[in-house]
Each structure stands twice: as structure tokens, then as C-alpha cells.
Scaffold this motif. Structure first.
Motif, PDB file in Angstrom:
ATOM      1  N   ALA A 116      62.852  38.567  50.780  1.00 59.89           N
ATOM      2  CA  ALA A 116      63.378  39.683  49.990  1.00 59.89           C
ATOM      3  C   ALA A 116      64.525  40.379  50.722  1.00 59.89           C
ATOM      4  O   ALA A 116      65.469  40.873  50.106  1.00 59.89           O
ATOM      5  N   PHE A 117      64.439  40.396  52.039  1.00 63.31           N
ATOM      6  CA  PHE A 117      65.451  41.078  52.865  1.00 63.31           C
ATOM      7  C   PHE A 117      66.855  40.530  52.619  1.00 63.31           C
ATOM      8  O   PHE A 117      67.842  41.269  52.679  1.00 63.31           O
ATOM      9  N   VAL A 118      66.944  39.223  52.333  1.00 61.03           N
ATOM     10  CA  VAL A 118      68.267  38.604  52.139  1.00 61.03           C
ATOM     11  C   VAL A 118      68.433  38.054  50.723  1.00 61.03           C
ATOM     12  O   VAL A 118      69.314  37.230  50.475  1.00 61.03           O
ATOM     13  N   ALA A 119      67.615  38.510  49.800  1.00 58.81           N
ATOM     14  CA  ALA A 119      67.746  38.078  48.397  1.00 58.81           C
ATOM     15  C   ALA A 119      69.049  38.630  47.815  1.00 58.81           C
ATOM     16  O   ALA A 119      69.626  39.584  48.342  1.00 58.81           O
ATOM     17  N   PRO A 120      69.525  38.026  46.714  1.00 56.31           N
ATOM     18  CA  PRO A 120      70.779  38.521  46.121  1.00 56.31           C
ATOM     19  C   PRO A 120      70.711  40.008  45.797  1.00 56.31           C
ATOM     20  O   PRO A 120      69.654  40.543  45.434  1.00 56.31           O
ATOM     21  N   ASP A 121      71.863  40.665  45.917  1.00 56.26           N
ATOM     22  CA  ASP A 121      71.964  42.084  45.559  1.00 56.26           C
ATOM     23  C   ASP A 121      71.956  42.212  44.038  1.00 56.26           C
ATOM     24  O   ASP A 121      72.509  41.367  43.334  1.00 56.26           O
ATOM     25  N   LEU A 140      64.312  42.393  30.001  1.00 55.78           N
ATOM     26  CA  LEU A 140      64.434  43.116  31.266  1.00 55.78           C
ATOM     27  C   LEU A 140      64.463  42.116  32.431  1.00 55.78           C
ATOM     28  O   LEU A 140      63.719  41.122  32.413  1.00 55.78           O
ATOM     29  N   HIS A 141      65.317  42.376  33.381  1.00 57.38           N
ATOM     30  CA  HIS A 141      65.411  41.484  34.539  1.00 57.38           C
ATOM     31  C   HIS A 141      64.814  42.167  35.763  1.00 57.38           C
ATOM     32  O   HIS A 141      65.251  43.248  36.155  1.00 57.38           O
ATOM     33  N   LEU A 142      63.831  41.500  36.347  1.00 55.45           N
ATOM     34  CA  LEU A 142      63.270  42.018  37.605  1.00 55.45           C
ATOM     35  C   LEU A 142      64.283  41.831  38.736  1.00 55.45           C
ATOM     36  O   LEU A 142      65.165  40.972  38.668  1.00 55.45           O
ATOM     37  N   ALA A 143      64.151  42.644  39.767  1.00 52.81           N
ATOM     38  CA  ALA A 143      65.015  42.493  40.946  1.00 52.81           C
ATOM     39  C   ALA A 143      64.911  41.055  41.450  1.00 52.81           C
ATOM     40  O   ALA A 143      63.820  40.482  41.490  1.00 52.81           O
ATOM     41  N   PRO A 144      66.032  40.441  41.843  1.00 48.63           N
ATOM     42  CA  PRO A 144      65.992  39.051  42.339  1.00 48.63           C
ATOM     43  C   PRO A 144      65.072  38.882  43.546  1.00 48.63           C
ATOM     44  O   PRO A 144      64.618  37.776  43.832  1.00 48.63           O
ATOM     45  N   SER A 145      64.827  39.971  44.249  1.00 48.62           N
ATOM     46  CA  SER A 145      63.970  39.899  45.443  1.00 48.62           C
ATOM     47  C   SER A 145      62.481  39.911  45.088  1.00 48.62           C
ATOM     48  O   SER A 145      61.645  39.697  45.966  1.00 48.62           O
ATOM     49  N   ALA A 179      46.276  41.666  43.506  1.00 46.22           N
ATOM     50  CA  ALA A 179      47.670  41.209  43.571  1.00 46.22           C
ATOM     51  C   ALA A 179      48.497  42.134  44.443  1.00 46.22           C
ATOM     52  O   ALA A 179      48.280  43.343  44.498  1.00 46.22           O
ATOM     53  N   VAL A 180      49.458  41.533  45.136  1.00 50.43           N
ATOM     54  CA  VAL A 180      50.464  42.312  45.861  1.00 50.43           C
ATOM     55  C   VAL A 180      51.834  41.853  45.380  1.00 50.43           C
ATOM     56  O   VAL A 180      52.023  40.688  45.000  1.00 50.43           O
ATOM     57  N   VAL A 181      52.766  42.781  45.378  1.00 50.76           N
ATOM     58  CA  VAL A 181      54.141  42.434  45.005  1.00 50.76           C
ATOM     59  C   VAL A 181      55.071  42.857  46.139  1.00 50.76           C
ATOM     60  O   VAL A 181      54.786  43.788  46.894  1.00 50.76           O
ATOM     61  N   VAL A 182      56.181  42.143  46.225  1.00 44.77           N
ATOM     62  CA  VAL A 182      57.201  42.422  47.242  1.00 44.77           C
ATOM     63  C   VAL A 182      58.558  42.466  46.547  1.00 44.77           C
ATOM     64  O   VAL A 182      58.834  41.645  45.670  1.00 44.77           O
ATOM     65  N   TRP A 183      59.364  43.430  46.898  1.00 43.88           N
ATOM     66  CA  TRP A 183      60.746  43.463  46.422  1.00 43.88           C
ATOM     67  C   TRP A 183      61.569  44.316  47.378  1.00 43.88           C
ATOM     68  O   TRP A 183      61.033  44.817  48.370  1.00 43.88           O
ATOM     69  N   ARG A 184      62.858  44.442  47.088  1.00 43.33           N
ATOM     70  CA  ARG A 184      63.734  45.209  47.962  1.00 43.33           C
ATOM     71  C   ARG A 184      64.377  46.352  47.192  1.00 43.33           C
ATOM     72  O   ARG A 184      64.901  46.134  46.093  1.00 43.33           O
ATOM     73  N   GLN A 186      67.357  48.780  47.513  1.00 45.80           N
ATOM     74  CA  GLN A 186      68.578  48.860  48.332  1.00 45.80           C
ATOM     75  C   GLN A 186      68.414  47.888  49.512  1.00 45.80           C
ATOM     76  O   GLN A 186      68.379  46.704  49.291  1.00 45.80           O
ATOM     77  N   PHE A 187      68.231  48.419  50.731  1.00 47.65           N
ATOM     78  CA  PHE A 187      68.087  47.512  51.876  1.00 47.65           C
ATOM     79  C   PHE A 187      66.691  47.605  52.499  1.00 47.65           C
ATOM     80  O   PHE A 187      66.463  47.123  53.605  1.00 47.65           O
ATOM     81  N   THR A 188      65.761  48.227  51.784  1.00 48.30           N
ATOM     82  CA  THR A 188      64.403  48.383  52.315  1.00 48.30           C
ATOM     83  C   THR A 188      63.445  47.484  51.537  1.00 48.30           C
ATOM     84  O   THR A 188      63.369  47.576  50.305  1.00 48.30           O
ATOM     85  N   VAL A 189      62.731  46.631  52.256  1.00 48.78           N
ATOM     86  CA  VAL A 189      61.759  45.773  51.578  1.00 48.78           C
ATOM     87  C   VAL A 189      60.446  46.530  51.420  1.00 48.78           C
ATOM     88  O   VAL A 189      60.067  47.340  52.272  1.00 48.78           O
ATOM     89  N   VAL A 190      59.770  46.263  50.295  1.00 46.66           N
ATOM     90  CA  VAL A 190      58.570  47.019  49.936  1.00 46.66           C
ATOM     91  C   VAL A 190      57.427  46.047  49.652  1.00 46.66           C
ATOM     92  O   VAL A 190      57.632  45.029  48.988  1.00 46.66           O
ATOM     93  N   LEU A 191      56.255  46.383  50.155  1.00 48.60           N
ATOM     94  CA  LEU A 191      55.023  45.657  49.832  1.00 48.60           C
ATOM     95  C   LEU A 191      54.103  46.636  49.131  1.00 48.60           C
ATOM     96  O   LEU A 191      53.881  47.743  49.633  1.00 48.60           O
ATOM     97  N   GLU A 192      53.557  46.237  47.983  1.00 45.70           N
ATOM     98  CA  GLU A 192      52.710  47.171  47.250  1.00 45.70           C
ATOM     99  C   GLU A 192      51.589  46.401  46.546  1.00 45.70           C
ATOM    100  O   GLU A 192      51.831  45.324  45.980  1.00 45.70           O
ATOM    101  N   ALA A 193      50.404  46.961  46.567  1.00 46.29           N
ATOM    102  CA  ALA A 193      49.294  46.393  45.801  1.00 46.29           C
ATOM    103  C   ALA A 193      49.378  46.899  44.365  1.00 46.29           C
ATOM    104  O   ALA A 193      49.722  48.063  44.135  1.00 46.29           O
ATOM    105  N   VAL A 194      49.120  46.034  43.410  1.00 43.82           N
ATOM    106  CA  VAL A 194      49.129  46.446  41.997  1.00 43.82           C
ATOM    107  C   VAL A 194      47.815  46.021  41.357  1.00 43.82           C
ATOM    108  O   VAL A 194      47.178  45.059  41.799  1.00 43.82           O
ATOM    109  N   ASP A 195      47.431  46.749  40.293  1.00 47.28           N
ATOM    110  CA  ASP A 195      46.170  46.383  39.637  1.00 47.28           C
ATOM    111  C   ASP A 195      46.398  45.176  38.727  1.00 47.28           C
ATOM    112  O   ASP A 195      47.526  44.715  38.529  1.00 47.28           O
ATOM    113  N   ALA A 196      45.299  44.685  38.151  1.00 43.94           N
ATOM    114  CA  ALA A 196      45.356  43.435  37.389  1.00 43.94           C
ATOM    115  C   ALA A 196      46.273  43.555  36.174  1.00 43.94           C
ATOM    116  O   ALA A 196      46.996  42.602  35.833  1.00 43.94           O
ATOM    117  N   VAL A 197      46.257  44.714  35.518  1.00 43.97           N
ATOM    118  CA  VAL A 197      47.077  44.880  34.320  1.00 43.97           C
ATOM    119  C   VAL A 197      48.562  44.869  34.693  1.00 43.97           C
ATOM    120  O   VAL A 197      49.374  44.185  34.051  1.00 43.97           O
TER     121      VAL A 197
END
Lengths: 249, 282
Positions: A116-121, A140-145, A179-184, A186-197
Motif C-alpha cells: 500500500a505504501f507504494v501503490a498508485p496515487d 465507486l472506486h476504492l483507493a488503489p492501495s 476481516a482486516v483491511v489495509v489502504w493508504r 495520503q502517505f500514511t498506511v492504515v490497518l483496520e479491523a472491520v465487521d462482517a457486514v
């Protein structure tokens, strides 16, 4: 020996330290060849250390080094960049630690964050961009990261503790997979747990981007009023967290 | 044939993560910086963002470690596409890589492995250089490597190989003086003959770095200050090449930026002394 044959012999020397290859390359004078062999292996170990610092802390130095050596012996590098060498280290860890799923889940988290750190802007999508759009056709387009993964252990908590430099919790299996999701952002990568829905909603969006289809899925899952409300709440949350990069009518 | 690189005679440093803040927040007294190309051949994120900011302050040279110009099975189009994208955006002073190979078939060692200096290897290297230069639309620089193995079937010396390669392809040279010192020590050849043997007029950039003593051989480690013998060789090199872009490479035990700037000042003073001698001689 032509150039291609020499280069294949050299590969054989680096990967297996074969005496036959050393003999054919250097007549058995291995001092110079050994420098290359050492550089090759040290560089790959260092790459894995840099790519998986928290896995290293979690396993301990000796166990991590043993896993790295196993990986180097079984998976010679092939990608265009050294940075990608560790991409399948998690598979080696899964084989080495079949009864410790938190190890390869921790590895998945570290790999996802580094990708995610070097994914497209892109983006982020703003609330203003959502005004006056046709929601029936909106995509809707999710962040490329963005990426998501199902975990069976508290690997995300272990990662968070190690990231903060505090003592990690004991590993434990979750009552049910999460489930966990990861994205960026700006320039900060994020890890977050999300519920099933939310996980199902994000995967739905990841597959085809249709907000209409997302609403239909949530209505089918939660009922008419709760499903529609959930879609709106998730959308607002994703915009706020910069999980969305754009919208197309 | 690609257009030759312009002459640039400044003094620079390799941009390393430990010094990002210095380069982004202060006015570092260098004439250019060099970056490892592959670290920035990514699709997005902070690395490219930092490089864009540094580029606003300094000329940048792109120095690659993974082109594998000596691969018998040719170059990878995807690698060249990524490098071209970066070069087109950054508009670097130079694009360089090494006279070595790293990759064959599906294997990539990520190390700078030695080539036998044979006619066959020369043909393959030249074919690959022409492909790279045609794809990038610019003349490339190639660096002489440190080596720890010499092949018995070599038909020419390394400097003869560099001269022939440069003549055939129009490529230019990045002369790593430390690598000459290391290889000359390891293989017992005459470093002075090496400097006199390369086409000095094709040298566009010079690298200076430190090395370490291994069990039997000198190792090009880039983790210590420039050795005294390398400084002497540098003075001899620029007497032959004239003023060219010169920089200190440091990749391990990275000290505070001020220490590297002191080393760079030594290179500047040697360059100034050489320029004065040229004036007197003229």
C-alpha cells in the motif's frame, strides 16, 4: 562455456553452492565465488528483515533467521526488484508454522502495508463529488492501495502492539474469523479491523463498484430500512477515511 | 545513436533515507544528488513524492542496480518501461547502471555479478545497451564493477572491454575509482594502466566510496570513508578526464550528513588543485 551457460552455472552456485558449479566456474578456487555467495544470501536475509520487522520480533532472531534461510533455499528471487523478494515469505511461514496461524497472518499484514505504501496515487473522493450523481448507475472506486484479508487470530492486535513498541498480547484464535483491511491515506498506511457486514460491502464494491448493487446486497442481508441506512453510513465513513478514490456515473 | 549527455562538473552525494529530512528541509550544499533508480520505480506513494521535492531543489542522477546489461537472454521490457517513466518525469542529469549481470531465465540474484570479457559477451552487452538507449531515448552511463572473480577465457582486459563497448554503442562511463582500486588489488592488475586504458573523454561521472578487507579479498562495502589510496587514484583520474560530476557513495554505517559533506569537500579540493594545474600547464 558460452555466456548463457556461465550464467546458469553461476545461478546454480548461488542457489545450491554446488561444488561442480564452482569447479566449472573457477576451477575450484572458491574465494571469489564465496564473496558472491555471501553477498547473495546476506542481501536476501536483510531484505526479509526489512520487509517483516514485526514477524522478526514475534518469532525471535534465531527462528526468523532459520525461516529466512528456508525461504532462500526454496524460493530463489525472480522479481524485477529486490523489494519484492519477500512477497511469498508468508507461504514459507505457513509451512513452517502450521499450528501458529498468527505468524503468517502477521506476515500478510506487513506485506499488505508495504504494498500500500507504494501503490498508485489517487483521490481521495470528497463528499462534494457525490452531489448530483445518478446513484443507480454510480460506480465507486476504492483507493488503489486497498486490500482485505480474513484472519483467524488476533494478528492485527499483535501488529498494533509491536508497531507501538509495547508488549504484544499472547496469540489467540478469534471466536470466528474476522476481516482486516489495509489502504493508504495520503502517505500514511492504515490497518483496520472491520465487521462482517462492512467486509462484505467492501468486497462487493471492490468487485464491481456499483453502489446500487451494494445497496441491494445490504438490503438482502439486513432488510429494507436497515440496509439502506447502512449503505449511507458506510459510504460516509469510507469518504471520511479516504477509502474511496473516485466515482463514475 | 542517442544524444550524448551534457558535461556537468559538480559535486554530489547519494540520497539516502537517513538524510531525507536534511535534503527536504535544509539547503544542502551539493551540486546534484544521485538516487538508486529502483527505489523510485514504483507506482506512487511517498518515495516518488520525496524524489519530486528533492528534484525541485537539486539536479538528480538516476543510478540503477538491476538492469542486468550483461544478461545473455536480454533485457526485460517491463523494467525498461518503469525506468523510462521515472526518467521522463525526473529529467535526470544521467541514467546509469553497471557493467555486470544479475538475471538469467527466471532467476534474479539482485547482485552485480561479473562478466567474462570475451567477444561474445561484448556483443551481447552492446546489443542490450542499444536496446536500453533506444527505449529510454537517451545515452546511458555504465559503471565499472568491483569484482572478486576473473574468468580464464577472457579475451581482453576490463578497460579494453569498456573502450570497445563505449565505441560501439556510444554509451558513456561512470568511473568508480574505488571499484578500480578494489578490483586491481583483488586481481593484481595495474590501476594506473586501467585509468590510462579507458576512454577518458567518455567519462561523465565518478563515484568514490569506501571498502573493507575481507578474508582474502577487498570487498566493495560502501560502509566507511574513502580510502587514502582511492583519493590518490581519484586525483590521477580527473587529471585524465578533466572536471566531471563526482560524488561520494555511502550505503552502510551511514554517518551524519555533515561527515559526508566533509568528504565531498576533499573531492572538491582535489578537483580545484587539478584545475589550477591545468591552468598552469596551459
Amino acid at each position: 562455456m558460452n555466456l548463457a551457460q556461465m550464467q546458469r552455472e553461476f545461478q546454480s552456485w548461488l542457489v545450491t553452492a554446488s561444488d561442480d558449479a564452482a569447479q566449472r566456474l573457477a576451477g575450484g578456487h572458491v574465494a571469489g565465488l564465496s564473496v558472491y555467495q555471501n553477498n547473495y544470501r546476506v542481501q536476501l536475509v536483510d531484505c526479509l528483515r526489512v520487509s517483516y520487522p514485526h514477524v522478526q520480533t514475534w518469532l525471535g532472531e534465531d527462528a526468523f533467521l532459520a525461516a529466512a534461510i528456508t525461504h532462500i533455499d526454496n524460493s530463489p528471487p525472480h522479481a524485477w526488484t529486490l523489494d519484492a523478494y519477500g512477497d511469498d515469505f508468508g507461504e514459507t511461514l505457513a509451512l513452517l508454522y502450521p499450528d501458529n496461524p498468527e505468524v503468517h497472518e502477521l506476515a500478510w499484514i506487513e506485506l499488505a502495508l508495504s504494498r500500500a505504501f507504494v501503490a498508485p496515487d489517487a483521490g481521495p473522493l470528497t463528499l462534494e463529488a457525490l452531489s448530483d450523481i445518478d446513484w443507480e448507475s454510480a460506480r465507486l472506486h476504492l483507493a488503489p492501495s486497498f486490500t482485505a484479508h480474513v484472519v483467524t487470530t488476533n494478528a492485527a492486535d499483535i501488529w498494533s502492539a509491536l508497531q507501538q513498541g509495547i508488549a504484544p498480547p499472547e496469540s489467540e484464535m478469534l471466536a470466528k474469523p474476522a476481516a482486516v483491511v489495509v489502504w493508504r491515506r495520503q502517505f500514511t498506511v492504515v490497518l483496520e479491523a472491520v465487521d462482517a457486514v462492512e467486509h462484505a460491502a467492501l468486497l462487493q464494491l471492490w468487485e464491481n463498484g456499483s453502489f446500487d448493487a451494494l445497496c441491494s446486497m445490504l438490503v438482502a442481508r439486513l432488510g429494507e430500512s436497515e440496509g439502506v441506512a447502512k449503505a449511507g453510513a458506510l459510504l460516509a465513513g469510507w469518504v471520511g477515511k479516504e477509502l474511496l478514490a473516485g466515482v463514475a456515473a | 545513436m542517442s544524444t550524448p549527455s551534457s558535461r556537468f562538473a559538480g559535486h554530489g552525494l547519494g540520497l539516502r533515507r537517513e538524510h531525507y529530512r536534511d535534503f527536504l528541509e535544509t539547503d544542502v550544499p551539493v551540486d546534484f544528488v544521485e538516487v538508486i533508480s529502483e527505489n523510485f520505480m514504483v507506482e506512487g506513494g511517498q518515495p516518488r513524492h520525496i524524489l519530486r521535492q528533492v528534484r525541485e531543489r537539486h539536479p538528480v542522477a538516476l543510478h540503477g542496480v538491476s538492469m542486468s546489461i550483461g544478461s545473455a537472454d536480454g533485457l526485460k521490457a517491463d523494467y525498461l518501461r518503469r525506468l523510462k517513466s521515472l526518467a521522463d518525469e525526473i529529467q535526470p542529469l544521467f541514467v546509469s547502471d553497471h557493467l555486470s549481470w544479475s538475471r538469467i531465465d527466471h532467476f534474479n540474484s539482485h547482485d552485480l555479478l561479473p562478466l567474462p570479457y570475451t567477444e561474445e559477451a561484448l556483443g551481447i552487452v552492446c546489443r542490450n545497451i542499444e536496446m536500453a538507449q533506444d527505449t529510454l531515448g537517451r545515452t546511458m552511463l555504465f559503471e565499472n564493477p568491483s569484482s572478486y572473480l576473473a574468468f580464464g577465457d577472457a579475451a581482453m582486459t576490463e578497460w579494453e572491454f569498456l573502450r570497445a563497448m563505449s565505441k560501439r554503442t556510444g554509451c558513456e562511463l561512470l568511473l568508480d575509482v574505488n571499484n578500480v582500486f578494489v578490483s586491481a588489488t583483488n586481481h593484481g592488475f595495474d590501476a594506473h594502466a586501467y585509468l590510462r586504458g579507458i576512454p577518458a573523454e567518455r567519462v561523465r561521472q565518478i563515484h568514490l566510496a569506501g571498502h573493507s578487507q575481507g578474508t582474502e579479498l577487498l570487498i566493495d562495502t560502501h560502509d566507511s570513508p574513502v580510502h587514502g589510496g582511492v583519493w590518490s587514484l581519484y586525483a590521477e583520474a580527473i587529471a585524465l578526464t578533466g572536471p566531471v560530476a563526482t560524488m561520494i557513495e555511502r550505503d552502510g554505517n551511514i554517518p551524519p550528513l555533515a561527515d559526508l559533506l566533509k568528504e565531498l569537500a576533499v573531492a572538491r579540493s582535489i578537483g580545484e588543485a587539478n584545475a589550477r594545474m591545468r591552468q598552469v600547464a596551459a
